[in-house]
Design an enzyme around this catalytic site. Structure first.
Site, PDB file in Angstrom:
ATOM      1  CB  SER A 144      -0.836   0.172   1.333  1.00 15.31           C
ATOM      2  OG  SER A 144      -1.959  -0.859   0.909  1.00 15.31           O
ATOM      3  CG  HIS A 168      -6.252 -10.533  -2.129  1.00 13.05           C
ATOM      4  ND1 HIS A 168      -7.207 -10.815  -1.401  1.00 13.05           N
ATOM      5  CD2 HIS A 168      -5.822 -11.285  -3.379  1.00 13.05           C
ATOM      6  CE1 HIS A 168      -7.787 -11.789  -2.054  1.00 13.05           C
ATOM      7  NE2 HIS A 168      -7.075 -11.991  -3.219  1.00 13.05           N
ATOM      8  CE1 TYR A 169      -0.376  -9.112   0.372  1.00 12.17           C
ATOM      9  CE2 TYR A 169      -1.006  -9.953  -1.455  1.00 12.17           C
ATOM     10  CZ  TYR A 169      -0.448 -10.016  -0.189  1.00 12.17           C
ATOM     11  OH  TYR A 169      -0.115 -11.278   0.092  1.00 12.17           O
ATOM     12  CG  MET A 170      -1.972  -2.427  -4.239  1.00 14.55           C
ATOM     13  SD  MET A 170      -1.726  -1.829  -5.936  1.00 14.55           S
ATOM     14  CE  MET A 170      -3.245  -1.523  -6.404  1.00 14.55           C
TER      15      MET A 170
END
Length: 611
Positions: free
Chosen positions: A465, A567-569
């Site tokens: 992120s 899933h990550y940002m």
DNA sequence: AAGTCGACTTGCCTGGACAGGC
DNA sequence: GCCTGTCCAGGCAAGTCGACTT
């Protein structure tokens, strides 16, 4: 396959043989019939029945297990076991089952040692699974073939078993051709026929694909039980090719709220168990045949409960920003001389997790593919170079990570990290653990002392992120078009995906194409530069952007952008940036992501900063 | 204290819908 | 229209991590 062809042949529970040949009652016809009858009587508006069926609840009431209400009688138990109640009402229709097996026509035959054989239905079905995969590399794999053949013979009748003893003498080609014909025919369906099937599927989804959680109608992720087939493990999986047998209702545990309508099992069947555990999100579960692990029917990511968890995840990752400087100091500035081996291994592991976004790396059983993460790295996965490519203290990683994706990278590291790595490798065999004193449990315990709720995976989310935030912040092209902005976003996304080593196999070789495009882009740039009129400059510029976009897409074939986007940002970064730069959200998020990230879209905070 | 398991998150692949070039 | 490439939802395997067991 023709879903409406099957007949409901069995209403008698005693005729059902769970593990034997499957000839009864679980058909899509059941589903379709249910829909028809429900539509005429007890359905409420959105297709989910809320009427209680006394008969159904009575017949299975003696099997009820009420975990949470047992605990509720003593509040201390809840505190101790840390079990939180997640919902009051959970009501659903239960999962549905794939259509039962349709035997092959008599003229389609299996051939063994040049001899035509009509197999028993069970054996024929499994032969079909294999035949469908003949074009795939799997069927050239020794392990796959051995596992398949063993499991296939296990379900054969004695006679078949006595005859079919050598896979090399098996000829599945007729079966393969038949399935190919079926799929050809399917392609030839008219638009109308396709529309018909689509609307049937939609009806089923409307009835079974949603549940009620505390008054909200929520989407269910996987409401159709997995079909039988051959297990396709990833990488070098020792169980590839094993038979995944059909899951029967008797194997399934239903989870719903006490007092809600208990879902109807397929005619002639019963659920294995019915529980009311409101500390869990899942609606139904069963045990996977090949892995032996529990599998679940779960809520969709768009559901309120999942969205709440998603937000929490990003909030925790965002919180790490307040601690990160201090944590980084601990592995850069402190001398490690007076630390124990465990402490030093922990420090170096944390350095890798933070800097390279490695996964934690739990220990794995050896009936799985041999893959590693940080804590499970072995000596053979790390090469050390005093000097490599004019850089000092270079560490070269070469291992297979999650899903057997290759991880290869060469990085220079701080001298004290390097020195410790030399020591960790000293006097160890290649196959020994690099961090032999460390495991994920103790690492995560330690992380908890640095920040509440901190675990190894939080670093991946945090760094992903953060990378997106900084890359998007760097965008300052005032006159950019929407296309250019989207391109910039994708570029930032690609950097994150590269950090996380998210890859995908290109379906067609792409490197030659990328090279060609690069050449064309060079020429296009030149054209922009030498253009004499404003008009020709503009059209050359458009051409250039088009080519750059295409190169983008070509490169995207090696890097999978979707996993990090999903899933990550932190979606709040994306929402803020799109608001600030007038980029319509649907240009960067698919329908699925738009609904998954409703929580962030509703906030619509233009000034949100991850950090 | 270590091993196992349950529940939830992450991740690649695939089939089908759709779009754009011919 | 057909062919080819692209995109996406869905499928399910494979991780993580905390709790439970031994």
């Amino acid at each position: 396959m023709n879903m409406s062809e099957k007949e409901v042949t069995c209403d008698e529970p005693d005729q059902v043989d769970v593990f034997g040949t499957i000839s009864h009652s679980i058909t899509s016809r059941d589903v379709l019939q249910d829909i028809k009858s429900d539509q005429t009587d007890d359905d409420d508006e959105d297709g989910v029945s809320i009427k209680r069926s006394k008969l159904e609840t009575n017949t299975i009431s003696n099997k009820h297990v009420d975990l949470v209400s047992a605990e509720k009688s003593d509040d201390n138990v809840i505190m101790k076991t840390n079990k939180k109640s997640e919902w009051e009402i959970l009501e659903h229709q239960g999962p549905i089952f794939p259509a039962e097996y349709t035997p092959l026509p008599d003229n389609v035959q299996f051939i063994y040692d040049k001899q035509k054989i009509k197999l028993s239905p069970a054996a024929e079905e499994v032969a079909g699974f294999y035949a469908k995969m003949l074009d795939h590399k799997y069927t050239e794999n020794k392990i796959f073939n051995e596992n398949f053949f063993t499991d296939w013979r296990d379900i054969m009748e004695e006679e078949e078993k006595n005859l079919i003893k050598d896979i090399a003498k098996c000829d599945f080609s007729q079966i393969k051709d038949y399935f190919e014909l079926l799929s050809e025919n399917k392609k030839k369906q008219t638009t109308e026929e396709k529309k018909m099937l689509q609307s049937e599927r939609k009806k089923i989804k409307n009835k079974y694909g949603y549940c009620i959680v505390d008054g909200n109608r929520e989407k269910i992720c996987n409401y159709i039980i997995e079909a039988p087939g051959l297990f396709k493990g990833r990488g070098d999986h020792p169980k590839m090719g094993k038979l995944k047998t059909r899951v029967m209702p008797e194997e399934i545990t239903i989870n719903c709220s006490r007092g809600s309508v208990v879902p109807k099992p397929p005619a002639g069947h019963q659920w294995g168990n019915i529980i009311h555990d409101n500390s869990a999100f899942w609606l139904a579960s069963w045990v996977g045949k090949v892995s032996g692990k529990k599998k679940y029917v779960e809520l969709d990511p768009s559901s309120t409960l999942k969205q709440e968890k998603d937000k929490q995840k990003y909030d925790t990752a965002k919180r790490l920003h307040k601690y990160i400087d201090e944590i980084r100091k601990s592995y850069t500035e402190h001398s490690m001389n007076n630390m124990s081996i465990l402490e030093r291994q922990r420090t170096v592991a944390l350095y890798f997790i933070d800097k390279l976004a490695l996964r934690a790396g739990n220990e794995k059983d050896d009936d799985l593919a041999d893959t590693v993460g940080c804590c499970s790295l072995r000596v053979e996965h790390v090469e050390l170079y005093d000097i490599k490519d004019n850089k000092e203290n270079v560490v070269e990683f070469d291992f297979l990570g999650k899903d057997s994706m290759p991880y290869y990278i060469s990085v220079p590291v701080e001298p004290h990290i390097f020195k410790n790595l030399v020591e960790f490798k000293k006097n160890k065999k290649d196959t020994e653990d690099l961090f032999d004193d460390l495991d994920t449990k103790s690492l995560n315990e330690y992380l908890k002392t640095l920040m509440p709720e901190l675990t190894a995976k939080v670093f991946r989310t945090y760094n992903a992120s953060r990378t997106l935030q900084m890359k998007l912040d760097a965008f300052n092209k005032a006159d950019a078009t929407i296309d250019e902005k989207v391109q910039h976003y994708n570029q930032a996304n690609r950097e994150v995906a590269t950090l996380c080593n998210h890859q995908r196999t290109a379906r067609v070789p792409t490197s030659a194409r990328a090279e060609k495009l690069e050449k064309e882009i060079k020429q296009a740039r030149l054209k922009v530069d030498i253009a004499e009129t404003e008009d020709s400059r503009e059209s050359a510029r458009r051409e250039l952007i088009k080519l750059e976009n295409r190169l983008d897409q070509t490169l995207n074939k090696q890097v999978a952008l979707n996993t990090s986007r999903e899933h990550y940002m932190d979606p709040r970064i994306t929402v803020a940036w799109c608001l600030k730069h007038d980029v319509p959200l649907h240009r960067v998020y698919s329908e699925r992501l738009l609904s998954k990230f409703q929580w962030a879209i509703k906030l619509a905070d233009k000034d949100f900063v991850f950090g």
